[in-house]
Design an enzyme around this catalytic site. Structure first.
Site, PDB file in Angstrom:
ATOM      1  N   ASP A   1       0.831  -1.198   0.000  1.00  0.00           N
ATOM      2  CA  ASP A   1       0.000   0.000   0.000  1.00  0.00           C
ATOM      3  C   ASP A   1       0.870   1.255   0.000  1.00  0.00           C
ATOM      4  O   ASP A   1       2.100   1.189   0.134  1.00  0.00           O
ATOM      5  CB  ASP A   1      -0.927   0.011   1.224  1.00  0.00           C
ATOM      6  CG  ASP A   1      -1.902  -1.146   1.192  1.00  0.00           C
ATOM      7  OD1 ASP A   1      -2.092  -1.734   0.110  1.00  0.00           O
ATOM      8  OD2 ASP A   1      -2.468  -1.465   2.257  1.00  0.00           O
ATOM      9  N   LYS A   2       0.220   2.382  -0.121  1.00  0.00           N
ATOM     10  CA  LYS A   2       0.907   3.664  -0.088  1.00  0.00           C
ATOM     11  C   LYS A   2       1.608   3.852   1.264  1.00  0.00           C
ATOM     12  O   LYS A   2       1.009   3.681   2.325  1.00  0.00           O
ATOM     13  CB  LYS A   2      -0.096   4.794  -0.309  1.00  0.00           C
ATOM     14  CG  LYS A   2       0.493   6.189  -0.181  1.00  0.00           C
ATOM     15  CD  LYS A   2      -0.577   7.255  -0.337  1.00  0.00           C
ATOM     16  CE  LYS A   2      -0.005   8.648  -0.117  1.00  0.00           C
ATOM     17  NZ  LYS A   2      -1.041   9.698  -0.240  1.00  0.00           N
TER      18      LYS A   2
END
Length: 507
Positions: free
Chosen positions: A191-192
């Protein structure tokens, strides 16, 4: 004139095995007429001289190539797939390998009959130096990146890696634009903002292992390092061969503070509280339905079933004036946001926003809203390839076992310097966990999004019952606050207990 076409892409008469002509689209119209003996439609303007047709279906019902000149109606010719066997005494392609090419070279002084009976001589395939498949072990700090996977408009770790490979002349410009051309694959997505201490990728390259590592590392930024290169089998898939993955989540211990305790930088998690946190996390072990812990997956979907192999809550440690704790979760595979929601549910229970049976409710098939913990402290720690090492690498001397004991020191040094230290510094500077905790009581996690009849033991539920009881009796809010204070100081009267229990959360 030499025209190279795949040996198995031929035009064949329906119902017979006689080869009558070659694929149209890569030859001049005059030569095509001589070769087939029948007039065909003229090549289209968008046709390319060296276009070829890649037919993959064994049947004869194939869609026409966009670069192939269309045959006239009622034509008895059709493109044959390269998997089909064409039997002919002169032009048989039954024993011709798929990778071989054939040369069609008619001479200007040849007659039509001589051209039609021109023998097709196969060209031996050239050696492909990119026959070695390597597995690349990466370590990176995910801050500032929108995940590992490449995105056309956003900054990603994969994009920086491919740019470094291109500058190092490891891949070509075409392979940079289309990574599938050199069989690039990643074992996991991130994920970010999520970092990785060990993440495996694969691809085919020209250079040797030591040369590849040295060239790429010289052009990578300080947040990304290529730790090791391993020789693997040609059909190796780093995603499917991965047995399990281990993630860690590091955060200040005040995140697990009780609702009766003050959340501040000087907070220290007690032994009893640590045991309670470990007991809550232990409820995740085993195979469960995690559809509430991700998005876009329904309860009846088998993709929601995930197995958590082990969960370990480490001993709290102090650094930069804060007490920190690391939770390690090992599982076969994980869904999007699954680990961050697993962490947030335990925090919600400790904060008094849900009862202790809330984990079993979240793991049921019923829909339940769950908040998402910040992604700053999430790190992909390791990927396990025990089955591959046992079945494949151990029996082949020319292959490398996917173990990184030799690189353990370099990986740990990079992890502490480039991953954990920036995570802690960012938390002290931005206070992401403290800000997220404040949202739990406002918009992110509302009581009406939990099934109220399942929270009889929730501390927050008793507070709501107390306030509603005093409002119904016409008392002020100050009286409710006083009784709540007495309630959790052990001074609650029996009459008040009865009155509170008579008030339901739905009233």
């Amino acid at each position: 004139m030499n025209i190279s076409i795949p040996a198995a892409v031929l035009a064949v008469h329906k119902g017979r095995g006689d080869v009558l002509g070659s694929a149209i689209g890569c030859a001049d119209q005059a030569l095509a007429d001589l070769w087939t003996g029948l007039p065909l439609t003229a090549p289209q303007p968008h046709m390319q001289r060296n276009c070829i047709i890649l037919a993959t279906s064994p049947q004869l019902r194939l869609s026409r190539c966009c670069h192939l000149a269309g045959l006239r109606d009622k034509s008895p010719y059709q493109v044959v797939a390269r998997h089909a066997s064409v039997h002919h005494r002169k032009y048989c392609t039954k024993n011709v390998p798929k990778v071989q090419q054939v040369v069609y070279d008619p001479k200007p002084d040849m007659s039509e009959e001589e051209v039609k009976h021109l023998k097709i001589e196969p060209i031996l395939p050239t050696h492909d130096p990119r026959s070695k498949r390597y597995a690349l072990l990466l370590s990176f700090n995910g801050q500032g990146f929108h995940g590992m996977q490449r995105n056309a408009t956003l900054n990603s770790v994969e994009d920086h890696l491919h740019k470094a490979m291109l500058q190092a002349d490891v891949i070509t410009q075409e392979e940079f634009l289309v990574p599938q051309l050199f069989n690039f694959q990643r074992a996991s997505r991130t994920d970010k903002g999520v970092s990785a201490a060990r993440l495996l990728t694969t691809g085919r390259f020209f250079c040797e292992k030591s040369e590849l590592k040295e060239k790429v590392n010289q052009l990578l930024c300080d947040q990304i390092r290529l730790m090791a290169v391993f020789k693997v089998i040609n059909n190796f898939s780093c995603k499917t061969w991965c047995d399990a993955r281990t993630y860690s989540y590091t955060c200040p211990t005040f995140a697990f503070a009780s609702f009766t305790e003050v959340t501040e930088e000087g907070y220290r998690l007690s032994e009893n509280a640590l045991e309670e946190v470990r007991t809550l996390f232990a409820q995740y072990k085993g195979i469960h339905n995690f559809h509430n812990f991700t998005s876009g997956i329904k309860p009846e979907n088998r993709q929601a079933l995930r197995q958590v192999l082990d969960i370990e809550c480490g001993k709290p440690f102090e650094q930069n004036g804060l007490e920190w704790i690391t939770i390690k979760i090992k599982g076969a595979s994980f869904l999007l946001h699954q680990i961050r929601k697993m962490i947030s549910v335990v925090i919600v229970i400790r904060r008094g926003l849900a009862s202790t049976n809330f984990i079993s409710q979240a793991l049921s098939r019923d829909y339940t809203f769950l908040p998402i913990a910040p992604g700053l402290g999430l790190v992909l720690e390791d990927q396990h390839y025990d089955y591959y090492n046992k079945k494949i690498a151990s029996s082949n001397d020319h292959l490398d076992a996917l173990v990184w004991d030799a690189e353990a020191g370099a990986i740990e040094e990079f992890r502490q310097r480039a991953i954990m230290t920036p995570i802690m510094d960012t938390e002290l500077r931005e206070r992401s966990m403290l800000k997220w905790l404040s949202t739990l009581y406002t918009s992110t996690f509302e009581m009406n999004k939990i099934k109220k009849e399942r929270l009889p033991d929730s501390p927050l539920a008793l507070i709501v019952q107390t306030v509603q009881h005093h409002i119904a009796a016409g008392n002020s809010v100050c009286d409710a606050v006083t009784e709540i204070s007495d309630l959790y100081n052990g001074k609650q009267s029996s009459d008040s207990t009865v009155a509170i229990n008579k008030v339901s959360l739905g009233s």
